[in-house]
Design a protein around this motif. Structure first.
Motif: not given
Lengths: 382, 382
Positions: A7-8, A10-11, A14-16, A19, A23, A27
């Protein structure tokens, strides 16, 4: 749908970019830096098919104390053979696998290593069967797994935490879920037992062993004061609390837990414990799916089945300031290394004051009252 | 860099659709469904510039108990006037703002509403100044803010939790950080006080009031057994625990906390408490930046300043199974409504067994031992 690997990641992916730092702070807290390891480490890791991640947590320098840098390592691994294979072969294969990964940890400079819960066997307690599973139980002092860990510890100059299924032959052949703590010289420092036993889903462990009777020992090692909170004990804040009260600087939390039940709790509980108790927590989970020879049921209305579901790995480490590493993958054998400064524990206590403001004596009194059989809860009605 | 409006939205908008359900499960647990409200609600929300979010948590039907559905609401809001304005004008503006938002909550069917910490004033404890800030302190029983809340409660048939700065005139004019609990008939059920007081950064609250002396009361209301854990108490697992021991089904946690200090802990602690204690937690935080007339320092080596930093809102609600709503925004006034079934508390206790396995009597004993001035921690040396 394909199994999500991490999951890490993936985040992260995908986050621009503009930013992603913000983020990540949300997290992970203060983002631990990558720890640079030798190319040799990466080569060995890939040759033995182990995911290797390494981080360095932040800590302020002090004037009177030198940094107390320690490299901690946690290992997650699938069982190499099938639970249908002979007991001795399964155990040997696990001994070999862990020996290889420990050698890699040594190359990465690890001072303390912790393996997963009952690492020398499949997590067979779902079955409620006795033989052959209880044959895996060993003496914490003289068993083959402890012997191997003593050799590994001395060879690599590393404190080894070895969670095993213990057979206490001197006290009625009792079985326990235990972690043996071995010093970097290869001597056994002591052992600790699982204090809270689950009775949920396939976690039929109360069939095999009782709540631990050794309290909340903290082991004073060459690399800091450490404790071991085994698996289901992570759901119990009082359990975490007592390791802190006894002075732990690092609490290892070896687990065997599966997707669908606990995964949304996984990033929350050990991290919250690190924050509340101003110590490091090192969370370790099994990985992979273990398929047993005979069907079993779990009292949840579902059909009989032969596997426990997917152990989702995702091992991670949290600092007392609440910052944490990303998780290892959900699917691969992995070694997670973190360089930590034990001085951070006291710095965080001084900064946030959670210890100073916790009113322990007050809670000792009210808990004592609350436990009396005739106690009445403090309920106010209109 | 622009202020991030909501981390949850950012994650939501950027993860590829085919994986977003899985990621949401990891982030939120079992994803609460959107709760459909009338168009009228949306219209009013936008006319008064309030972000409105509403969810419905999942709960299994039972054979012997009917669902016990309750709509809980939490409010986050900026102060409408400047802290430099006259005290009575600031308070009136807040009374007006909260009256409007409460009317919206009523339209959304809320049964219980909780406002943010000391909602009737700016969070002026950073200043360490006395006047005019202590003028905001009011009697919990007869103050203007309690009177307003009694009217709102009766008018909207809603239990109101009103966290205020209390002046206890009958006991030496003492100041407390208090929450008043008012029934849907407008009667005061009781009050509770903040049990743990911070001394960190700009949180100079120990200058104004002491640790609460009312224990961990649980209020039996028409809509379930509720408790209030005020702000810094969220860092203390024993505090959360005692509300559970006393039978709380919902614990409200009104806060005033700022970016840069606690934000990476925010999604962790109240959620962990919901899991550990098998109750709902409703986390509320202030929003916006409050600028004071005079400079103050915070003992952190930074220059004197006039504001506390950004209160990041992000109010959210967690169910006892660990699932949670997304957060309200980091920047806007907001109302978060959730329909919950109180039956879930007992279902989760029966399923996960955390209460059954918590060994409370054992911990009462060891904590009692640990608190003796001559106690020695359980440390094992090689």
């Amino acid at each position: 749908m394909a199994l999500i690997l991490s999951f890490d990641n993936l985040i992260d992916q995908n986050i621009p970019a503009e930013q992603s730092d913000e983020v990540k702070k949300y997290i992970y807290g203060w983002i631990p830096k990558q720890l640079k390891l030798s190319d040799d480490c990466s080569n060995v890791a890939s040759s033995i098919d182990v995911e290797l991640q390494a981080y360095k947590f932040n800590c302020e320098p002090e004037q009177l104390r030198s940094p107390r840098l320690v490299r901690v390592a946690v290992v997650q691994n699938a069982i190499p053979l099938s639970p249908s294979d002979p007991v001795d072969k399964q155990r040997s294969a696990l001994h070999d696998r862990i020996s290889s990964i420990t050698a890699l940890a040594s190359k990465a400079g690890a001072n303390i290593i912790c393996f997963q819960e009952t690492w020398h066997m499949p997590f067979a307690f779902c079955t409620r069967e006795r033989l052959p599973w209880t044959e895996f139980a060993e003496s914490a002092e003289t068993g083959a797994t402890t012997k191997l860990c003593q050799e590994l510890a001395a060879r690599h100059n590393m404190v080894v935490i070895s969670p095993i299924l213990e057979r206490d032959e001197e006290h009625g052949d009792t079985i326990w879920n235990t972690a043996v703590v071995i010093s970097q010289t290869g001597k056994i420092i002591g052992k600790t037992r699982k204090n809270h036993i689950p009775r949920v889903g396939d976690f039929n462990e109360s069939t095999y062993y009782m709540e631990g009777n050794l309290g909340h020992p903290v082991f004073e090692t060459a690399y800091g004061r450490i404790a071991v909170n085994i698996c289901y004990g992570r759901h119990h804040p009082l359990n975490w609390l007592m390791y802190g009260v006894n002075g732990a600087e690092i609490v290892f939390n070896p687990n065997a837990t599966v997707a669908g039940l606990s995964e949304h709790l996984w990033p929350v509980e050990a991290r919250c414990a690190a924050i509340a108790n101003s110590y490091y927590t090192c969370s370790v989970n099994r990985v992979g799916t273990e398929t047993f020879p005979n069907e079993f049921t779990s009292g949840n209305g579902l059909p009989a089945h032969k596997d426990f579901g997917h152990f989702y790995g995702s091992s991670y480490i949290t600092a007392p300031d609440g910052s944490r590493t990303p998780c290892l993958s959900r699917t691969r054998d992995g070694l997670l290394v973190a360089e930590i400064d034990l001085n951070l524990c006291r710095q965080v206590k001084d900064r946030w004051g959670f210890k100073m403001t916790q009113r322990l004596d007050y809670y000792a009194k009210v808990l004592d009252e609350a436990c009396k059989p005739d106690s009445k809860p403090q309920i106010i009605k209109e």
